[in-house]
Structures are given as C-alpha cells and as structure tokens.
Design a protein around this motif. Structure first.
Motif, PDB file in Angstrom:
ATOM      1  N   ALA A 103      13.847  -1.308  -7.134  1.00  0.00           N
ATOM      2  CA  ALA A 103      12.860  -0.987  -8.162  1.00  0.00           C
ATOM      3  C   ALA A 103      12.436   0.463  -7.948  1.00  0.00           C
ATOM      4  O   ALA A 103      12.622   1.022  -6.861  1.00  0.00           O
ATOM      5  N   THR A 104      11.875   1.081  -8.967  1.00  0.00           N
ATOM      6  CA  THR A 104      11.515   2.492  -8.852  1.00  0.00           C
ATOM      7  C   THR A 104      10.047   2.705  -9.180  1.00  0.00           C
ATOM      8  O   THR A 104       9.464   1.990  -9.998  1.00  0.00           O
ATOM      9  N   ILE A 105       9.465   3.693  -8.522  1.00  0.00           N
ATOM     10  CA  ILE A 105       8.097   4.088  -8.831  1.00  0.00           C
ATOM     11  C   ILE A 105       8.048   5.613  -8.862  1.00  0.00           C
ATOM     12  O   ILE A 105       8.624   6.281  -8.005  1.00  0.00           O
ATOM     13  N   GLY A 106       7.411   6.163  -9.903  1.00  0.00           N
ATOM     14  CA  GLY A 106       7.350   7.607 -10.064  1.00  0.00           C
ATOM     15  C   GLY A 106       8.625   8.174 -10.672  1.00  0.00           C
ATOM     16  O   GLY A 106       9.577   7.448 -10.970  1.00  0.00           O
ATOM     17  N   VAL A 107       8.654   9.492 -10.878  1.00  0.00           N
ATOM     18  CA  VAL A 107       9.822  10.178 -11.437  1.00  0.00           C
ATOM     19  C   VAL A 107      10.022  11.511 -10.734  1.00  0.00           C
ATOM     20  O   VAL A 107       9.097  12.077 -10.153  1.00  0.00           O
ATOM     21  N   LYS A 108      11.260  12.024 -10.815  1.00  0.00           N
ATOM     22  CA  LYS A 108      11.547  13.381 -10.344  1.00  0.00           C
ATOM     23  C   LYS A 108      11.210  14.399 -11.431  1.00  0.00           C
ATOM     24  O   LYS A 108      10.677  15.468 -11.156  1.00  0.00           O
ATOM     25  N   PHE A 109      11.568  14.045 -12.668  1.00  0.00           N
ATOM     26  CA  PHE A 109      11.319  14.939 -13.802  1.00  0.00           C
ATOM     27  C   PHE A 109      10.495  14.194 -14.839  1.00  0.00           C
ATOM     28  O   PHE A 109      10.906  13.143 -15.336  1.00  0.00           O
ATOM     29  N   THR A 118       0.851  -1.185   0.000  1.00  0.00           N
ATOM     30  CA  THR A 118       0.000   0.000   0.000  1.00  0.00           C
ATOM     31  C   THR A 118       0.888   1.237   0.000  1.00  0.00           C
ATOM     32  O   THR A 118       1.754   1.386   0.872  1.00  0.00           O
ATOM     33  N   VAL A 119       0.694   2.102  -0.987  1.00  0.00           N
ATOM     34  CA  VAL A 119       1.504   3.317  -1.094  1.00  0.00           C
ATOM     35  C   VAL A 119       1.203   4.204   0.116  1.00  0.00           C
ATOM     36  O   VAL A 119       0.036   4.494   0.407  1.00  0.00           O
ATOM     37  N   PRO A 120       2.240   4.629   0.844  1.00  0.00           N
ATOM     38  CA  PRO A 120       2.016   5.368   2.093  1.00  0.00           C
ATOM     39  C   PRO A 120       1.440   6.765   1.867  1.00  0.00           C
ATOM     40  O   PRO A 120       1.546   7.337   0.779  1.00  0.00           O
ATOM     41  N   ALA A 121       0.854   7.308   2.927  1.00  0.00           N
ATOM     42  CA  ALA A 121       0.190   8.613   2.849  1.00  0.00           C
ATOM     43  C   ALA A 121       1.167   9.738   2.543  1.00  0.00           C
ATOM     44  O   ALA A 121       0.788  10.753   1.944  1.00  0.00           O
ATOM     45  N   ASP A 122       2.435   9.591   2.953  1.00  0.00           N
ATOM     46  CA  ASP A 122       3.413  10.665   2.735  1.00  0.00           C
ATOM     47  C   ASP A 122       4.189  10.496   1.429  1.00  0.00           C
ATOM     48  O   ASP A 122       5.211  11.149   1.219  1.00  0.00           O
ATOM     49  N   PHE A 123       3.704   9.619   0.537  1.00  0.00           N
ATOM     50  CA  PHE A 123       4.382   9.419  -0.747  1.00  0.00           C
ATOM     51  C   PHE A 123       4.321  10.693  -1.573  1.00  0.00           C
ATOM     52  O   PHE A 123       3.267  11.324  -1.694  1.00  0.00           O
ATOM     53  N   GLY A 124       5.470  11.087  -2.144  1.00  0.00           N
ATOM     54  CA  GLY A 124       5.517  12.271  -2.989  1.00  0.00           C
ATOM     55  C   GLY A 124       5.274  11.908  -4.443  1.00  0.00           C
ATOM     56  O   GLY A 124       4.199  11.446  -4.821  1.00  0.00           O
ATOM     57  N   SER A 125       6.294  12.066  -5.271  1.00  0.00           N
ATOM     58  CA  SER A 125       6.142  11.745  -6.693  1.00  0.00           C
ATOM     59  C   SER A 125       7.001  10.563  -7.116  1.00  0.00           C
ATOM     60  O   SER A 125       6.891  10.100  -8.249  1.00  0.00           O
ATOM     61  N   TYR A 126       7.852  10.079  -6.223  1.00  0.00           N
ATOM     62  CA  TYR A 126       8.733   8.974  -6.596  1.00  0.00           C
ATOM     63  C   TYR A 126       9.267   8.287  -5.344  1.00  0.00           C
ATOM     64  O   TYR A 126       9.206   8.838  -4.232  1.00  0.00           O
TER      65      TYR A 126
END
Length: 415
Positions: free
Chosen positions: A270-276, A247-255
């Motif tokens: 592994a990666t999820i999301g991006v900075k740019f 479950t993606v946590p509540a404080d998840f930003g963009s990556y």
C-alpha cells in the motif's frame, strides 16, 4: 364371508400403509442428491466416496462430537482429493501411498473441524418444504475456527447455483445432500488450515505527517509480526483481523510503501504520500491546469465545498460518460510506480483514469463508493506506460457508469 371381508380390510390397510410409506420416501433430489432421513454424519458414513473423511473423524476422536442430532452443514473433500492432499503434505507410507494414520491427531482434528459448520442447516439449491437457510457468498465460522480463532474462516462463494470454497476455482462436485439435521456438500478441494497471507485494502489517510495514527484496513491480519514503511518497522497496534493502527515514524518524509507481515506471509504493497504532487490546493502554484478541455459537465478547480486535505479540491459535475482532460508540467513516468489521488462521489459510480491520452483502452476503471473519500492508488504498469514515451503531462478522468453526479478530486500525484 366375514373372514373374506376381514381379509379384504387387512389387505386394503396394508396397501394404504405401503403407499404412505412409499410417498414418505419419494423425496425430491437436490443437486443430484436424494433427500435422506439419515443424520448428516450418517450420510458421510454411508457414502463410499467419503470413506477417508469418515476415517479421519474416527482417528481424530470426533464421532461423539459429530454423531448427534444437532444441526450441521458439512463441506467434505472427496476421497481422491483428500488422498492428493495427504501426498502433497508428506503423509505417505514407505511405498509412497497416502496414509491418513500418519497425520498427527491434532492436525487431523483441525482438518475435520475446518470442514464443519455447527448450528446451521444451509443449502445452495431450493427445496420446497425443507426448513433451512441459503448459503450465501461470505465467511462462515467452522468448528475449527470456534476452537481456535486464528484459523482461517470458511470463505464461501455461491454464484448461479455453483459453490466454491476458500478461493478455489473448482466447483463443489456434490451439493445439498439433505439429512435430518443438515446438509453435506462434496468438495473438489481441501480447506486450508491456516490464514492466507495478509491483504491490505486501504489506508485511512492518503497523506501523513510524523506522529499521525493511520488505520490499515484489510483482511487476514492474524499474528501480525511487523508493519513497515519502506522496509523500516514502525509502531503498530493490532485492532482486529481486519484493522491495524500504525504510528507514522518521526523520520517519515513525503511518501512510503507500506506492508504488513504476519506469521503466514507478507501483504501486498500500500502507499502513503507522493513523490510528485500534481494537485494539492493548486497545480504547482497555478489555480488551473496548464490547459484543459472537457465534454459534458462542468468543473471548479478551487472548490471549498468538500475537501480531503488543505483548502481546495476539484469539483467535477458529471454527465453520463462525460470526460475531463487536464494538462500539467511533464514528468518522467519511469520515475514513478503509482498514480495516486483521493476522490469523493455523491453517488456510487465507476471512473476511468488515464495518463498521457484519452483512449479508454489505455486507462483503468475504478469503482468509487459514495459518501466517503476513496484513496486510489493505481500502478503505472496498469496504465500502459509502454505507449506513453518518456514523459507524460496529462490526466484524463471519465464518468464510466452512465450515472451523472458530482465528483471531488484532491491530492493528485505520483509515487
């Protein structure tokens, strides 16, 4: 005369019986080994290079289990290999020599049973007239795995008649010793008793929002201790040895960088999301790149036909070996660790990705499965950043299999 005739008859019969017996035993070899009418366990007992494994069977109290007429396929380490394993594991006497009697019985049972597949007669090489299956690359359930599902499955690699087991780079030294109830293969390594460190191969989403349930797919998810997003533990549920739901946590930003930890080690990242985000539904507000050129094929930068996320994707109709170059606003490559994108192909293919240029040697070719969105994450280190300079402002993609088709690209960015 009658006596002489009777003697001749007896002599002829004896000759025919002897001939028949010799024909029965004149059996073809497989992998250098002769076919034998002994049981598989009997072959091991009779082989002077497998004395230590035979002793392990006896010390573990497994003779009654293995000395039967049931079908078995054995993968047995030669004496010298098993001795080296004992030394490495610390089972040595006061003089420093390997001593199998020092191995605890429960460990010894696991060692033996990890090398035996029950209920199967599987061979590597062909043998006319012998009923058995072929060994194929994949995983087999050993007797140890049957007793304890957490133990490592037997990984088999069969390529060109060469057998390698559990990731070893050493080929099996003896193949297909044929017995009445199975086969014995002699290994140049000892099969691991515990699962290796976990491996993450894919995430079900390339982007996420707080509260999303993301499926992690991989292997060796045994006795999972934690799943982390940027080293912070998140709520997870183990589904199987190959899948975990998080479950993606509540404080998840963009990556985030995602890792799985089991009792046996920590996975790759592994990666999820991006900075740019270079392309979501557009290029930083523009429907097209800063500039573009291509050879072969055509493209639509705001296609609605097949979208991974949002409203649009890039549709690229490819010719064999065709390429597309897209320029965007410059980014400092030192700020990022991965090139990320989602790609969908109508036919299974191979695509080359490169940043900052169009040289094949500086790119990374990736196999793309047809009929599904493939979430690709390529380390910048594999795209030759030493040749790029401080800033990069282009992405180059090239059809790299010679198979024309349609590609859809979405969610392109850097992390």
């Amino acid at each position: 005369m009658k006596i002489i005739y009777k003697l001749k008859q007896i002599a002829v019969c004896a000759f025919l019986v002897a001939l028949a017996a010799s024909c029965d035993n004149d059996l073809p070899g497989v992998g250098g080994a002769e076919q034998n009418y002994n049981t598989a366990y009997g072959l091991i007992k009779a082989n002077t290079n497998l004395l230590l494994f035979n002793k392990a069977i006896q010390l573990a109290g497994l003779e009654a289990t293995l000395n039967t007429n049931e079908d078995f396929t054995y993968f047995v380490p030669a004496d010298a290999i098993l001795e080296a394993y004992l030394v490495k594991s610390g089972y040595v006497n006061s003089l420093g020599y390997p001593d199998i009697t020092l191995v605890p019985v429960d460990v010894l049972k696991q060692i033996v049973l990890s090398h035996v597949v029950k209920g199967a007669k599987k061979r590597v090489g062909k043998l006319d007239g012998v009923t058995a299956d072929y060994l194929e690359t994949g995983e087999l359930t050993t007797l140890a795995n049957t007793a304890n599902p957490d133990l490592y499955l037997l990984g088999v690699n069969v390529t060109g008649g060469v057998l390698k087991v559990n990731g070893s780079d050493k080929p099996a030294t003896g193949l297909d010793y044929y017995a009445t109830n199975g086969f014995v293969n002699v290994l140049d390594n000892v099969i691991a008793l515990s699962p290796p460190t976990p491996i993450v191969s894919a995430l079900s989403q390339s982007f996420a929002s707080p509260g999303d349930v993301v499926t992690i797919t991989g292997s060796h998810f045994v006795k999972v201790k934690s799943v982390t997003f940027d080293n912070k533990e998140v709520v997870f549920k183990s589904i199987s040895k190959t899948q975990i739901e998080v479950t993606v946590p509540a404080d998840f930003g963009s990556y985030a960088l995602v890792k799985v930890q089991t009792e046996y080690g920590v996975s790759n990242i592994a990666t999820i999301g991006v900075k740019f985000l270079m392309y979501g539904d557009n290029f930083s507000g523009s429907p097209t790149p800063v500039s573009t050129w291509q050879w072969g094929g055509s493209e639509n930068f705001q296609s609605t036909e097949n979208v991974n996320r949002g409203a649009y994707s890039i549709k690229r109709t490819t010719d064999s070996w065709s390429g597309l170059y897209m320029q965007y606003n410059p980014v400092n490559v030192a700020d990022y660790g991965y090139l990320k994108l989602s790609i969908y192909a109508t036919v299974s293919t191979r695509v080359l990705f490169s940043i900052g240029g169009t040289n094949d040697a500086d790119g990374k070719a990736v196999d793309i499965k047809a009929g599904e969105w493939n979430n690709i994450s390529i380390p910048i280190s594999e795209l030759h950043p030493e040749k790029l300079g401080a800033n990069v402002n282009s992405l180059f993609i090239k059809e790299y299999s010679g198979l024309p088709g349609i590609l859809y690209l979405d969610d392109i960015g850097f992390l």
